[in-house]
Design a protein around this motif. Structure first.
Motif, PDB file in Angstrom:
ATOM      1  N   CYS A   1       0.843  -1.194   0.000  1.00 35.25           N
ATOM      2  CA  CYS A   1       0.000   0.000   0.000  1.00 35.25           C
ATOM      3  C   CYS A   1       0.877   1.242   0.000  1.00 35.25           C
ATOM      4  CB  CYS A   1      -0.912   0.037   1.225  1.00 35.25           C
ATOM      5  SG  CYS A   1      -1.885  -1.453   1.488  1.00 35.25           S
ATOM      6  N   LYS A   2       0.545   2.215  -0.821  1.00 36.36           N
ATOM      7  CA  LYS A   2       1.305   3.459  -0.834  1.00 36.36           C
ATOM      8  C   LYS A   2       1.106   4.235   0.468  1.00 36.36           C
ATOM      9  CE  LYS A   2       3.432   3.586  -4.799  1.00 36.36           C
ATOM     10  NZ  LYS A   2       4.914   3.635  -4.849  1.00 36.36           N
ATOM     11  N   ASN A   3      -0.121   4.272   0.934  1.00 41.94           N
ATOM     12  CA  ASN A   3      -0.452   4.943   2.199  1.00 41.94           C
ATOM     13  C   ASN A   3      -1.152   3.935   3.096  1.00 41.94           C
ATOM     14  OD1 ASN A   3       0.407   7.358   0.928  1.00 41.94           O
ATOM     15  ND2 ASN A   3      -1.656   7.700   0.126  1.00 41.94           N
ATOM     16  N   PHE A   4      -0.749   3.854   4.344  1.00 38.52           N
ATOM     17  CA  PHE A   4      -1.337   2.818   5.201  1.00 38.52           C
ATOM     18  C   PHE A   4      -1.263   3.185   6.684  1.00 38.52           C
ATOM     19  CE2 PHE A   4       3.133   1.460   4.471  1.00 38.52           C
ATOM     20  CZ  PHE A   4       3.594   1.376   5.786  1.00 38.52           C
ATOM     21  N   ILE A   5      -2.011   2.396   7.472  1.00 34.81           N
ATOM     22  CA  ILE A   5      -1.986   2.500   8.931  1.00 34.81           C
ATOM     23  C   ILE A   5      -1.307   1.253   9.476  1.00 34.81           C
ATOM     24  CG2 ILE A   5      -3.373   2.627  11.039  1.00 34.81           C
ATOM     25  CD1 ILE A   5      -5.564   3.962   9.396  1.00 34.81           C
ATOM     26  N   LEU A   6      -0.328   1.454  10.341  1.00 36.42           N
ATOM     27  CA  LEU A   6       0.375   0.343  10.974  1.00 36.42           C
ATOM     28  C   LEU A   6       0.056   0.342  12.469  1.00 36.42           C
ATOM     29  CD1 LEU A   6       2.509  -1.938  11.165  1.00 36.42           C
ATOM     30  CD2 LEU A   6       4.247  -0.149  11.393  1.00 36.42           C
ATOM     31  N   ASP A   7      -0.611  -0.709  12.919  1.00 34.99           N
ATOM     32  CA  ASP A   7      -0.876  -0.890  14.349  1.00 34.99           C
ATOM     33  C   ASP A   7       0.392  -1.453  14.984  1.00 34.99           C
ATOM     34  OD1 ASP A   7      -1.649  -1.668  16.895  1.00 34.99           O
ATOM     35  OD2 ASP A   7      -3.575  -2.481  16.262  1.00 34.99           O
ATOM     36  N   VAL A   8       1.194  -0.586  15.570  1.00 38.20           N
ATOM     37  CA  VAL A   8       2.487  -0.984  16.112  1.00 38.20           C
ATOM     38  C   VAL A   8       2.318  -1.982  17.250  1.00 38.20           C
ATOM     39  CG1 VAL A   8       4.596  -0.154  17.237  1.00 38.20           C
ATOM     40  CG2 VAL A   8       3.525   1.208  15.425  1.00 38.20           C
ATOM     41  N   ASP A   9       1.353  -1.745  18.124  1.00 38.30           N
ATOM     42  CA  ASP A   9       1.139  -2.640  19.269  1.00 38.30           C
ATOM     43  C   ASP A   9       0.828  -4.060  18.813  1.00 38.30           C
ATOM     44  OD1 ASP A   9       1.560  -0.492  20.908  1.00 38.30           O
ATOM     45  OD2 ASP A   9      -0.532  -0.191  21.439  1.00 38.30           O
ATOM     46  N   ALA A  10       0.058  -4.173  17.730  1.00 36.68           N
ATOM     47  CA  ALA A  10      -0.264  -5.508  17.204  1.00 36.68           C
ATOM     48  C   ALA A  10       0.936  -6.109  16.469  1.00 36.68           C
ATOM     49  CB  ALA A  10      -1.466  -5.417  16.264  1.00 36.68           C
ATOM     50  N   ALA A  11       1.718  -5.266  15.786  1.00 33.57           N
ATOM     51  CA  ALA A  11       2.838  -5.766  14.985  1.00 33.57           C
ATOM     52  C   ALA A  11       3.949  -6.358  15.835  1.00 33.57           C
ATOM     53  CB  ALA A  11       3.394  -4.638  14.117  1.00 33.57           C
ATOM     54  N   ILE A  12       4.211  -5.766  16.993  1.00 35.03           N
ATOM     55  CA  ILE A  12       5.370  -6.206  17.782  1.00 35.03           C
ATOM     56  C   ILE A  12       5.140  -7.544  18.482  1.00 35.03           C
ATOM     57  CG2 ILE A  12       6.238  -3.865  18.143  1.00 35.03           C
ATOM     58  CD1 ILE A  12       5.010  -3.883  20.911  1.00 35.03           C
ATOM     59  N   ILE A  13       3.945  -8.097  18.372  1.00 40.55           N
ATOM     60  CA  ILE A  13       3.708  -9.444  18.898  1.00 40.55           C
ATOM     61  C   ILE A  13       4.548 -10.459  18.122  1.00 40.55           C
ATOM     62  CG2 ILE A  13       1.963 -11.258  19.187  1.00 40.55           C
ATOM     63  CD1 ILE A  13      -0.085  -9.031  19.659  1.00 40.55           C
ATOM     64  N   ASP A  14       4.726 -10.184  16.818  1.00 43.56           N
ATOM     65  CA  ASP A  14       5.611 -11.019  16.000  1.00 43.56           C
ATOM     66  C   ASP A  14       7.055 -10.703  16.370  1.00 43.56           C
ATOM     67  OD1 ASP A  14       5.991 -12.616  13.244  1.00 43.56           O
ATOM     68  OD2 ASP A  14       7.402 -10.924  13.278  1.00 43.56           O
ATOM     69  N   ASN A  15       7.864 -11.727  16.606  1.00 43.16           N
ATOM     70  CA  ASN A  15       9.237 -11.523  17.070  1.00 43.16           C
ATOM     71  C   ASN A  15      10.077 -10.701  16.102  1.00 43.16           C
ATOM     72  OD1 ASN A  15       8.844 -12.922  19.449  1.00 43.16           O
ATOM     73  ND2 ASN A  15       9.497 -14.892  18.588  1.00 43.16           N
ATOM     74  N   GLN A  16       9.963 -10.985  14.804  1.00 42.98           N
ATOM     75  CA  GLN A  16      10.792 -10.273  13.825  1.00 42.98           C
ATOM     76  C   GLN A  16      10.354  -8.812  13.690  1.00 42.98           C
ATOM     77  OE1 GLN A  16      10.893 -11.923   9.833  1.00 42.98           O
ATOM     78  NE2 GLN A  16      12.967 -11.151   9.512  1.00 42.98           N
ATOM     79  N   LEU A  17       9.040  -8.594  13.607  1.00 42.51           N
ATOM     80  CA  LEU A  17       8.554  -7.212  13.534  1.00 42.51           C
ATOM     81  C   LEU A  17       8.808  -6.480  14.849  1.00 42.51           C
ATOM     82  CD1 LEU A  17       5.179  -7.316  11.560  1.00 42.51           C
ATOM     83  CD2 LEU A  17       7.411  -6.499  10.790  1.00 42.51           C
ATOM     84  N   GLY A  18       8.706  -7.211  15.953  1.00 40.51           N
ATOM     85  CA  GLY A  18       8.992  -6.603  17.251  1.00 40.51           C
ATOM     86  C   GLY A  18      10.409  -6.095  17.319  1.00 40.51           C
ATOM     87  N   SER A  19      11.351  -6.898  16.827  1.00 43.56           N
ATOM     88  CA  SER A  19      12.758  -6.492  16.810  1.00 43.56           C
ATOM     89  C   SER A  19      12.968  -5.317  15.863  1.00 43.56           C
ATOM     90  CB  SER A  19      13.629  -7.676  16.389  1.00 43.56           C
ATOM     91  OG  SER A  19      14.985  -7.298  16.280  1.00 43.56           O
ATOM     92  N   PHE A  20      12.346  -5.395  14.693  1.00 44.52           N
ATOM     93  CA  PHE A  20      12.486  -4.336  13.689  1.00 44.52           C
ATOM     94  C   PHE A  20      11.958  -2.993  14.195  1.00 44.52           C
ATOM     95  CE2 PHE A  20      10.028  -2.137  10.271  1.00 44.52           C
ATOM     96  CZ  PHE A  20      11.101  -1.571   9.599  1.00 44.52           C
ATOM     97  N   LEU A  21      10.787  -2.991  14.824  1.00 41.60           N
ATOM     98  CA  LEU A  21      10.160  -1.741  15.262  1.00 41.60           C
ATOM     99  C   LEU A  21      10.710  -1.231  16.591  1.00 41.60           C
ATOM    100  CD1 LEU A  21       6.496  -2.631  14.243  1.00 41.60           C
ATOM    101  CD2 LEU A  21       7.944  -0.876  13.187  1.00 41.60           C
ATOM    102  N   THR A  22      11.379  -2.091  17.326  1.00 44.57           N
ATOM    103  CA  THR A  22      11.964  -1.680  18.612  1.00 44.57           C
ATOM    104  C   THR A  22      13.388  -1.168  18.435  1.00 44.57           C
ATOM    105  OG1 THR A  22      10.613  -3.304  19.798  1.00 44.57           O
ATOM    106  CG2 THR A  22      12.534  -2.427  20.954  1.00 44.57           C
ATOM    107  N   GLN A  23      14.126  -1.780  17.524  1.00 46.17           N
ATOM    108  CA  GLN A  23      15.507  -1.358  17.275  1.00 46.17           C
ATOM    109  C   GLN A  23      15.523   0.058  16.713  1.00 46.17           C
ATOM    110  OE1 GLN A  23      17.468  -3.757  14.372  1.00 46.17           O
ATOM    111  NE2 GLN A  23      19.405  -2.644  14.488  1.00 46.17           N
ATOM    112  N   PRO A  24      16.267   0.983  17.323  1.00 42.43           N
ATOM    113  CA  PRO A  24      16.280   2.364  16.831  1.00 42.43           C
ATOM    114  C   PRO A  24      16.750   2.465  15.383  1.00 42.43           C
ATOM    115  CG  PRO A  24      17.220   2.258  19.029  1.00 42.43           C
ATOM    116  CD  PRO A  24      17.058   0.839  18.560  1.00 42.43           C
TER     117      PRO A  24
END
Length: 393
Positions: free
Chosen positions: A335-358
């Motif tokens: 999607c060119k424009n989208f909404i990302l639910d960060v709280d839901a995404a970080i439940i996944d280990n890989q996305l959690g690491s990606f979104l937590t790492q500065p």
């Protein structure tokens, strides 16, 4: 001979292997983002809320919804924040909206949206929202009307005019002190006059507006402007937001401010407003940040240190091409424009690491610089609204 060739090829093969591994990791992250993002179907504030109705389950029990902006000069951000406000007001019964703006200036806009006056000066960026709020309030009882507030006082003149309007029995000596400040350019007020000004203000009745004015006096040299120290300013904005929230009947509030102010952690080595609010309200404080990849933004261009900045102008920011930036991954999503639910995404280990790492994230304010700041999305924001390409206001 063959061994020698292999030794020479080894660094190349290792580099190829590492590159292949990184590309595979990028692809996995983008694929997982694609599985959780929700497309932005429209930027029209008056369109149906069907595509964002999923927010009701997430936001129903929140007390403060902070709507951040990646820049102060992006048309798409203003339009979408207006759409979110209409949704929160219409569907979730939010009636208090606080802006990163001057308290006295917002008082006039509040009078407008509540039908007390028919005209007032307003930025074209907010005209559509203010007209909608005015129409909304016309159908509501007094206790169910929406009210607007500024979370700080930014300059002396309107505050002094307000003092004269409210306290007509003020002594001639105090009037002279106030008039001297009133007739002096903001950046020319000296410490002696500032001290006398403060003394007059401390004798006024205790209320939030007078408290804000004393805050501005005390922080005159570092409160606003290019050399502002966000820590002092943000701490007081948080105090003021808390006071406004606690004064409302339902204790629910929307905050409209820059991403850097609503963030839950320090971004400029000093606590942000959001950090104070998160400490007080915990998970009842919810942050929806905005982000962009490329496009035009209205900013005041920084020329050089100790040189005046330009007037507001449209400036183009090219797309993010470094994997050090979150937008590098976001721009690869379906999607060119989208909404990302960060709280839901970080439940996944890989996305959690990606979104937590500065990583670097767009962080453009009123000035053309800085463009990016290194931060952790997961530690600062609950949700991100992303636009791949933007236009300036």
């Amino acid at each position: 001979m063959q061994k020698s060739k292999y030794i020479k090829l080894f660094p190349f093969l290792l580099l190829m292997s590492l590159s292949s591994g990184l590309l595979a990791q990028e692809t996995q992250i983008v694929d997982k983002l694609n599985s959780i993002i929700k497309p932005i179907n429209t930027l029209q504030p008056d369109s149906s809320f069907n595509d964002i109705d999923f927010l009701s389950g997430i936001l129903m029990k929140k007390e403060i919804i902070a709507l951040g902006e990646v820049t102060h000069g992006t048309r798409e951000v203003y339009a979408y924040k207006e759409r979110l406000i209409r949704y929160l007001v219409s569907n979730l019964n939010y009636k208090t909206i606080v802006f990163e703006a001057d308290y006295n200036g917002l008082e006039k806009l509040d009078d407008y949206v509540n039908g007390k006056i028919d005209n007032t000066a307003m930025s074209p960026n907010y005209t559509s929202l203010l007209k909608w709020l005015r129409a909304f309030n016309k159908t509501k009882s007094e206790e169910n009307k929406v009210h607007l507030y500024g979370v700080e006082i930014r300059e002396f003149n309107s505050a002094i005019d307000h003092i004269f309007a409210l306290y007509r029995d003020i002594s001639q000596h105090d009037k002279d002190v106030l008039l001297k400040i009133r007739n002096t350019p903001f950046d020319k007020v000296d410490k002696e006059d500032l001290g006398k000004f403060r003394m007059v203000c401390t004798q006024l009745p205790e209320n939030l507006q007078n408290k804000m004015l004393i805050q501005l006096i005390d922080n005159y040299y570092n409160f606003i402007g290019i050399n502002s120290k966000l820590g002092a300013r943000d701490r007081f904005m948080a105090e003021n937001a808390i006071a406004l929230k606690e004064s409302t009947k339902d204790k629910k509030m929307i905050i409209w401010a820059h991403n850097g102010h609503v963030a839950k952690m320090s971004i400029d080595n000093t606590p942000a407003m959001g950090e104070f609010l998160e400490k007080r309200y915990g998970d009842r404080y919810y942050v929806i940040a905005t982000d962009i990849n490329k496009g035009y933004v209205s900013v005041r261009k920084f020329i050089a240190k100790n040189k005046p900045v330009s007037n507001w102008q449209s400036l183009y920011y090219p797309e993010v091409n470094s994997s050090r930036g979150y937008e590098y991954y976001f721009k690869q999503c379906k999607c060119k424009n989208f909404i990302l639910d960060v709280d839901a995404a970080i439940i996944d280990n890989q996305l959690g690491s990606f979104l937590t790492q500065p990583k670097e994230m767009r962080m453009i304010g009123g000035l053309s610089i800085p463009v990016n700041k290194k931060l952790s999305i997961a530690k600062n924001f609950n949700m991100v609204v992303y636009f791949d390409e933007t236009s300036s206001v």
